[in-house]
Design a protein around this motif. Structure first.
Motif, PDB file in Angstrom:
ATOM      1  N   UNK A 275      -1.756  -0.087   5.831  1.00 46.02           N
ATOM      2  CA  UNK A 275      -1.090   1.251   5.154  1.00 46.02           C
ATOM      3  C   UNK A 275      -1.501   2.519   5.664  1.00 46.02           C
ATOM      4  N   UNK A 276      -0.310   3.223   5.932  1.00 44.65           N
ATOM      5  CA  UNK A 276      -0.774   4.587   6.552  1.00 44.65           C
ATOM      6  C   UNK A 276       0.714   5.453   6.442  1.00 44.65           C
ATOM      7  N   UNK A 277       0.435   6.890   6.083  1.00 45.42           N
ATOM      8  CA  UNK A 277       1.648   7.592   6.257  1.00 45.42           C
ATOM      9  C   UNK A 277       1.346   8.750   7.297  1.00 45.42           C
ATOM     10  N   UNK A 278       0.347   8.453   8.008  1.00 46.80           N
ATOM     11  CA  UNK A 278      -0.236   9.385   8.933  1.00 46.80           C
ATOM     12  C   UNK A 278      -0.700  10.724   8.499  1.00 46.80           C
ATOM     13  N   UNK A 279      -1.475  10.437   7.182  1.00 50.33           N
ATOM     14  CA  UNK A 279      -1.926  11.509   6.604  1.00 50.33           C
ATOM     15  C   UNK A 279      -1.321  12.675   6.214  1.00 50.33           C
ATOM     16  N   UNK A 280       0.107  12.386   5.976  1.00 50.86           N
ATOM     17  CA  UNK A 280       1.008  13.337   5.833  1.00 50.86           C
ATOM     18  C   UNK A 280       1.514  14.402   6.876  1.00 50.86           C
ATOM     19  N   UNK A 281       1.369  13.811   8.145  1.00 52.97           N
ATOM     20  CA  UNK A 281       1.634  14.528   9.177  1.00 52.97           C
ATOM     21  C   UNK A 281       2.977  14.228  10.107  1.00 52.97           C
ATOM     22  N   UNK A 282       3.525  13.407   9.472  1.00 59.15           N
ATOM     23  CA  UNK A 282       5.079  12.784  10.267  1.00 59.15           C
ATOM     24  C   UNK A 282       6.204  13.106   9.012  1.00 59.15           C
ATOM     25  N   UNK A 283       6.085  12.729   7.770  1.00 56.56           N
ATOM     26  CA  UNK A 283       7.147  12.847   6.866  1.00 56.56           C
ATOM     27  C   UNK A 283       6.687  13.515   5.385  1.00 56.56           C
ATOM     28  N   UNK A 284       7.370  14.341   4.998  1.00 62.93           N
ATOM     29  CA  UNK A 284       6.865  14.979   4.065  1.00 62.93           C
ATOM     30  C   UNK A 284       7.377  14.376   2.577  1.00 62.93           C
ATOM     31  N   UNK A 285       8.054  13.349   2.583  1.00 60.20           N
ATOM     32  CA  UNK A 285       8.659  12.841   1.452  1.00 60.20           C
ATOM     33  C   UNK A 285       8.209  11.333   1.072  1.00 60.20           C
ATOM     34  N   UNK A 286       7.113  10.884   1.704  1.00 65.98           N
ATOM     35  CA  UNK A 286       6.516   9.756   1.930  1.00 65.98           C
ATOM     36  C   UNK A 286       5.712   9.435   0.471  1.00 65.98           C
ATOM     37  N   UNK A 287       5.650   8.095   0.244  1.00 63.75           N
ATOM     38  CA  UNK A 287       4.677   7.916  -0.958  1.00 63.75           C
ATOM     39  C   UNK A 287       3.410   7.886  -0.698  1.00 63.75           C
ATOM     40  N   UNK A 288       2.512   8.269  -1.554  1.00 57.51           N
ATOM     41  CA  UNK A 288       1.240   8.309  -1.393  1.00 57.51           C
ATOM     42  C   UNK A 288       0.697   6.852  -0.810  1.00 57.51           C
ATOM     43  N   UNK A 289      -0.491   6.757  -0.129  1.00 56.42           N
ATOM     44  CA  UNK A 289      -0.543   5.373   0.522  1.00 56.42           C
ATOM     45  C   UNK A 289      -1.333   4.490  -0.699  1.00 56.42           C
ATOM     46  N   UNK A 290      -1.965   5.070  -1.584  1.00 53.91           N
ATOM     47  CA  UNK A 290      -2.564   4.275  -2.764  1.00 53.91           C
ATOM     48  C   UNK A 290      -1.372   3.929  -3.675  1.00 53.91           C
ATOM     49  N   UNK A 291      -0.415   4.496  -3.644  1.00 50.03           N
ATOM     50  CA  UNK A 291       0.975   4.192  -4.238  1.00 50.03           C
ATOM     51  C   UNK A 291       1.509   2.918  -3.856  1.00 50.03           C
ATOM     52  N   UNK A 292       1.743   2.832  -2.538  1.00 49.35           N
ATOM     53  CA  UNK A 292       2.305   1.740  -1.746  1.00 49.35           C
ATOM     54  C   UNK A 292       1.140   0.505  -1.797  1.00 49.35           C
ATOM     55  N   UNK A 293       0.113   0.716  -2.168  1.00 50.02           N
ATOM     56  CA  UNK A 293      -0.969  -0.524  -1.942  1.00 50.02           C
ATOM     57  C   UNK A 293      -0.511  -1.712  -2.791  1.00 50.02           C
ATOM     58  N   UNK A 294      -0.425  -1.641  -4.245  1.00 51.51           N
ATOM     59  CA  UNK A 294      -0.497  -2.544  -5.014  1.00 51.51           C
ATOM     60  C   UNK A 294       0.863  -3.342  -4.812  1.00 51.51           C
ATOM     61  N   UNK A 295       2.005  -2.948  -4.266  1.00 50.06           N
ATOM     62  CA  UNK A 295       3.230  -4.145  -4.108  1.00 50.06           C
ATOM     63  C   UNK A 295       3.011  -4.445  -2.603  1.00 50.06           C
ATOM     64  N   UNK A 296       2.337  -4.008  -1.623  1.00 51.85           N
ATOM     65  CA  UNK A 296       2.133  -4.467  -0.421  1.00 51.85           C
ATOM     66  C   UNK A 296       0.982  -5.561  -0.698  1.00 51.85           C
TER      67      UNK A 296
END
Length: 380
Positions: A275-296
């Protein structure tokens, strides 16, 4: 004065690193894209994760050892890939690979690092991972995989969250181009950072040496694109199928944020989800990685790796509590290098180990993997 007294936290390493790096290098390392909302969200959402302290649990001897994909590590954290790592600090790839080997942690070399896989043969430990930006040409892919394997890298990490170049406005404002070019503005920034300048003096301005073997001519590229974009494609599912067929070691897919992708990833034979959003370096409307974790976590029984927003041993425990099996950090290792040179990564290992043990003592945990037992009960 000891290092622990001067630099007890990652934030202290970050502060010193900023003072020792040229401005354009600092902006490359520390920036996100857009307004950097995703970068801030990563950290803020970690801070919202509560864990319940324990009482009357007696003395505890923490055991930090962690198993992942049949490999054993001394801590539940490793070194994430960072492109142009050797621009952050001279010889960064070698320093980090050695530190990982000493500490018994995984080190991940980027396709767009300043060193080739072969350059690290003598310094990587048994836990050497390679992060692949997907080349379009099948012959180049095949050749790269052979070189990666022959250099001793056992685990392949396919990055899937960089379909195109992001803007990274702070980098643009700093005057950074890729590869870096010496302009009067850049030279002025270098002149006031002597430690960095002296280290780079015998090396020349860093380049993506692995990519140069396949795309040596970078003339005409926009300033926000590096040579890798001459080779790279935006992969699809058939690309992943091809890669699984041609790589016989552990295969990790990095850049997963949507739990709906996970069942197919599992059916394609990947060995772990990163799980990664490239540390916020790619897309500025992505969920936080810790937010995505429970569903994944709910969508798979595969091992889950997470990065983004991790700034302490406590954050590592928070990620494990919500279902991650392992955590990776990128910027922090480079803050440590820039702050303290080659001894920096070893000090960061000490910081993380000490913080894990201190917080596990508060939580009554003998193993970090048991952190989920300290989540507050519903309604607390």
């Amino acid at each position: 004065m000891s290092l622990d007294a001067r630099f007890p936290a990652i934030s202290d390493l970050r502060t010193r690193a900023r003072r020792r790096l040229p401005h354009f290098v600092w902006e490359y390392l520390d920036s996100g894209t857009g307004s950097e909302a995703t970068t801030r969200r990563n950290k803020a959402c970690f801070d919202d994760v509560r864990l319940m302290p324990s009482i009357l649990h007696g003395e505890i001897t923490p055991d930090l050892k962690t198993s992942l994909m049949g490999q054993d590590f001394n801590l539940p954290v490793g070194i994430a890939p960072l492109g142009m790592s050797g621009m952050i600090w001279p010889g960064a790839e070698q320093h980090l690979a050695r530190a990982a080997a000493r500490a018994g942690l995984p080190y991940t070399l980027s396709t767009v690092a300043t060193q080739k896989p072969e350059d690290l043969i003598d310094v990587i430990g048994e836990h050497a991972w390679f992060q692949l930006y997907p080349p379009r040409d099948p012959d180049i892919r095949t050749d790269m995989l052979e070189r990666i394997r022959n250099a001793g890298f056992s685990t392949l990490v396919l990055t899937v969250d960089v379909p195109i170049a992001s803007r990274r406005e702070r980098q643009i404002r700093s005057g950074l181009t890729t590869p870096p070019r010496i302009t009067p503005r850049i030279l002025a920034q270098i002149a006031i950072r002597p430690a960095w300048a002296m280290g780079m003096a015998g090396r020349g301005m860093p380049r993506m040496r692995f990519i140069d073997d396949y795309a040596p001519d970078t003339k005409g590229l926009p300033s926000n694109k590096h040579a890798g974009y001459l080779l790279r494609t935006s992969p699809d599912w058939s690309y992943l199928t091809w890669l699984r067929e041609h790589w016989d070691g552990p295969l990790i897919v990095k850049g997963v944020q949507d739990h709906r992708n996970v069942p197919r990833l599992q059916s394609e034979g990947v060995d772990a989800i990163w799980i990664s959003n490239h540390a916020g370096r790619q897309f500025d409307a992505a969920p936080a990685t810790i937010e995505a974790l429970p569903r994944i976590r709910a969508a798979t029984d595969l091992p889950i790796i997470l990065d983004g927003g991790v700034e302490s041993g406590l954050d590592i425990l928070r990620a494990l509590a919500l279902g991650a099996d392992f955590v990776m950090m990128g910027r922090a290792w480079h803050y440590a290098l820039a702050a303290l040179g080659p001894r920096g990564p070893d000090h960061l290992v000490h910081i993380l180990k000490s913080d894990l043990e201190a917080n596990m003592g508060q939580l009554g945990l003998a193993r970090p993997q048991d952190a989920a037992n300290r989540l507050p009960p519903d309604g607390a």
